[in-house]
Design a protein around this motif. Sequence first.
Motif, PDB file in Angstrom:
ATOM      1  N   ASN A 235       0.812  -1.221   0.000  1.00  0.00           N
ATOM      2  CA  ASN A 235       0.000   0.000   0.000  1.00  0.00           C
ATOM      3  C   ASN A 235       0.845   1.270   0.000  1.00  0.00           C
ATOM      4  N   VAL A 236       2.080   1.194   0.512  1.00  0.00           N
ATOM      5  CA  VAL A 236       2.962   2.355   0.443  1.00  0.00           C
ATOM      6  C   VAL A 236       3.304   2.657  -1.020  1.00  0.00           C
ATOM      7  N   ALA A 237       3.559   1.616  -1.792  1.00  0.00           N
ATOM      8  CA  ALA A 237       3.829   1.815  -3.220  1.00  0.00           C
ATOM      9  C   ALA A 237       2.599   2.377  -3.926  1.00  0.00           C
ATOM     10  N   ARG A 238       1.426   1.934  -3.503  1.00  0.00           N
ATOM     11  CA  ARG A 238       0.185   2.412  -4.125  1.00  0.00           C
ATOM     12  C   ARG A 238      -0.065   3.892  -3.836  1.00  0.00           C
ATOM     13  N   ILE A 239       0.108   4.308  -2.577  1.00  0.00           N
ATOM     14  CA  ILE A 239      -0.120   5.712  -2.250  1.00  0.00           C
ATOM     15  C   ILE A 239       0.951   6.587  -2.883  1.00  0.00           C
ATOM     16  N   THR A 240       2.142   6.023  -3.079  1.00  0.00           N
ATOM     17  CA  THR A 240       3.198   6.757  -3.786  1.00  0.00           C
ATOM     18  C   THR A 240       2.781   7.037  -5.225  1.00  0.00           C
ATOM     19  N   GLU A 241       2.272   6.012  -5.898  1.00  0.00           N
ATOM     20  CA  GLU A 241       1.818   6.178  -7.280  1.00  0.00           C
ATOM     21  C   GLU A 241       0.710   7.216  -7.363  1.00  0.00           C
ATOM     22  N   LEU A 242      -0.224   7.171  -6.431  1.00  0.00           N
ATOM     23  CA  LEU A 242      -1.325   8.136  -6.422  1.00  0.00           C
ATOM     24  C   LEU A 242      -0.815   9.548  -6.204  1.00  0.00           C
ATOM     25  N   THR A 243       0.097   9.712  -5.266  1.00  0.00           N
ATOM     26  CA  THR A 243       0.580  11.044  -4.899  1.00  0.00           C
ATOM     27  C   THR A 243       1.366  11.703  -6.026  1.00  0.00           C
ATOM     28  N   TYR A 244       2.115  10.905  -6.779  1.00  0.00           N
ATOM     29  CA  TYR A 244       3.016  11.486  -7.771  1.00  0.00           C
ATOM     30  C   TYR A 244       2.660  11.153  -9.218  1.00  0.00           C
ATOM     31  N   GLU A 245       1.469  10.605  -9.462  1.00  0.00           N
ATOM     32  CA  GLU A 245       1.113  10.244 -10.832  1.00  0.00           C
ATOM     33  C   GLU A 245       0.952  11.491 -11.710  1.00  0.00           C
ATOM     34  N   ASN A 246       1.107  11.287 -13.016  1.00  0.00           N
ATOM     35  CA  ASN A 246       0.953  12.357 -14.020  1.00  0.00           C
ATOM     36  C   ASN A 246       1.917  13.517 -13.794  1.00  0.00           C
ATOM     37  N   PHE A 247       3.106  13.209 -13.249  1.00  0.00           N
ATOM     38  CA  PHE A 247       4.150  14.228 -13.024  1.00  0.00           C
ATOM     39  C   PHE A 247       3.677  15.331 -12.073  1.00  0.00           C
ATOM     40  N   GLU A 248       2.764  14.993 -11.168  1.00  0.00           N
ATOM     41  CA  GLU A 248       2.244  15.967 -10.203  1.00  0.00           C
ATOM     42  C   GLU A 248       2.690  15.592  -8.794  1.00  0.00           C
ATOM     43  N   ASP A 249       2.975  16.597  -7.996  1.00  0.00           N
ATOM     44  CA  ASP A 249       3.328  16.394  -6.592  1.00  0.00           C
ATOM     45  C   ASP A 249       2.126  16.807  -5.752  1.00  0.00           C
ATOM     46  N   LYS A 250       1.249  15.850  -5.508  1.00  0.00           N
ATOM     47  CA  LYS A 250       0.016  16.155  -4.785  1.00  0.00           C
ATOM     48  C   LYS A 250       0.260  16.406  -3.302  1.00  0.00           C
ATOM     49  N   TYR A 251       1.388  15.962  -2.786  1.00  0.00           N
ATOM     50  CA  TYR A 251       1.708  16.248  -1.386  1.00  0.00           C
ATOM     51  C   TYR A 251       2.015  17.730  -1.212  1.00  0.00           C
ATOM     52  N   THR A 252       2.793  18.287  -2.136  1.00  0.00           N
ATOM     53  CA  THR A 252       3.134  19.707  -2.069  1.00  0.00           C
ATOM     54  C   THR A 252       1.928  20.570  -2.409  1.00  0.00           C
ATOM     55  N   ASP A 253       1.228  20.235  -3.476  1.00  0.00           N
ATOM     56  CA  ASP A 253       0.031  20.973  -3.891  1.00  0.00           C
ATOM     57  C   ASP A 253      -1.194  20.261  -3.339  1.00  0.00           C
ATOM     58  N   GLY A 254      -1.574  20.624  -2.111  1.00  0.00           N
ATOM     59  CA  GLY A 254      -2.661  19.952  -1.427  1.00  0.00           C
ATOM     60  C   GLY A 254      -4.001  19.988  -2.154  1.00  0.00           C
ATOM     61  N   GLU A 255      -4.184  20.991  -2.999  1.00  0.00           N
ATOM     62  CA  GLU A 255      -5.437  21.089  -3.754  1.00  0.00           C
ATOM     63  C   GLU A 255      -5.648  19.867  -4.645  1.00  0.00           C
ATOM     64  N   LEU A 256      -4.559  19.283  -5.115  1.00  0.00           N
ATOM     65  CA  LEU A 256      -4.659  18.119  -5.988  1.00  0.00           C
ATOM     66  C   LEU A 256      -5.107  16.875  -5.232  1.00  0.00           C
ATOM     67  N   LEU A 257      -4.932  16.888  -3.896  1.00  0.00           N
ATOM     68  CA  LEU A 257      -5.371  15.758  -3.062  1.00  0.00           C
ATOM     69  C   LEU A 257      -6.738  15.986  -2.439  1.00  0.00           C
ATOM     70  N   LYS A 258      -7.249  17.197  -2.581  1.00  0.00           N
ATOM     71  CA  LYS A 258      -8.471  17.569  -1.872  1.00  0.00           C
ATOM     72  C   LYS A 258      -9.622  16.623  -2.171  1.00  0.00           C
ATOM     73  N   ASP A 259      -9.854  16.314  -3.442  1.00  0.00           N
ATOM     74  CA  ASP A 259     -10.975  15.454  -3.816  1.00  0.00           C
ATOM     75  C   ASP A 259     -10.831  14.059  -3.216  1.00  0.00           C
ATOM     76  N   TYR A 260      -9.588  13.573  -3.134  1.00  0.00           N
ATOM     77  CA  TYR A 260      -9.358  12.248  -2.550  1.00  0.00           C
ATOM     78  C   TYR A 260      -9.655  12.263  -1.051  1.00  0.00           C
ATOM     79  N   VAL A 261      -9.240  13.331  -0.377  1.00  0.00           N
ATOM     80  CA  VAL A 261      -9.495  13.455   1.060  1.00  0.00           C
ATOM     81  C   VAL A 261     -10.992  13.525   1.324  1.00  0.00           C
TER      82      VAL A 261
END
Length: 275
Positions: A235-261
């Motif tokens: 699951n760590v590998a899975r959340i890594t793929e989700l966080t950084y897919e499509n050349f995006e850093d969703k951890y840094t840009d929290g707006e990109l993770l908002k819908d998932y949260v």
Amino acid sequence: MTQQPPHRFIPSITHDQHIWWKKSEFGTKVPYARERVVEAYLWPLSMSYEPEYSVARKMESKLVGCISLLDDTYDAYGTIEELELFTQAIQRWDISSIQSLPESMKVVFNAVVELCNEIKLTTVESGKSSMITSFLLLAKFSTQEVFDWILSDPIIIKAVSVIGRLENDISSHKFEQQRMHVASAVECCMKQYDISQEEAYKFIRKEIEDFWKVINEECLKLDRIPKFVLDCILNVARITELTYENFEDKYTDGELLKDYVVALLVDPINIEQHK
């Protein structure tokens, strides 16, 4: 039946982490650091959502926060000379060697030491501090055989860790190259093989695919290791793929993770309609 109302749920699960961050005064003492309390909590939550592992999740979210502090210190703040001293201090576990460094770096060092001591009080004297290792040691389920296996630095954990490093580099290297001394897998690959940026992306993506094959193979081979343990690592590998897919850093840009949260923790799920 529905989930707990959103206005109470998220503050309750990240309460300890918010208090730790505010009490440590990272916002003022380490002004260059990203404050990502909810985003940090998603990583251990993705490893395991079961209620009985709530203590491990709380500790791990702090560890993700410390990793983030270190990442920002290396990639967005320190000079080469400062970071060399800082690295030596971490390796020696000795703050006396960084007395000449900025106060913010001392705060980060102390935060790492205090958290590691807190984890040690809850686990064994292992000397290991990776996110995966400490989570599995904190979870109260393992036999001595599983503990020994975790601390042997198995191939599957190495593969997941490398995937995290490569995915992070692909998504963030352009920003980090604004500071000339920051190295990344992309630039190293371009220089080593004398190839373009796009070719480096393809090369690294192939490397990531190969490490996924290692993970899949190890999951099939390790029949003596409980499935729960392997699921946490996977699951760590899975959340890594989700966080950084499509050349995006969703951890840094929290707006990109908002819908998932929102989908995961806020919007109520009607259990009846999914039966």
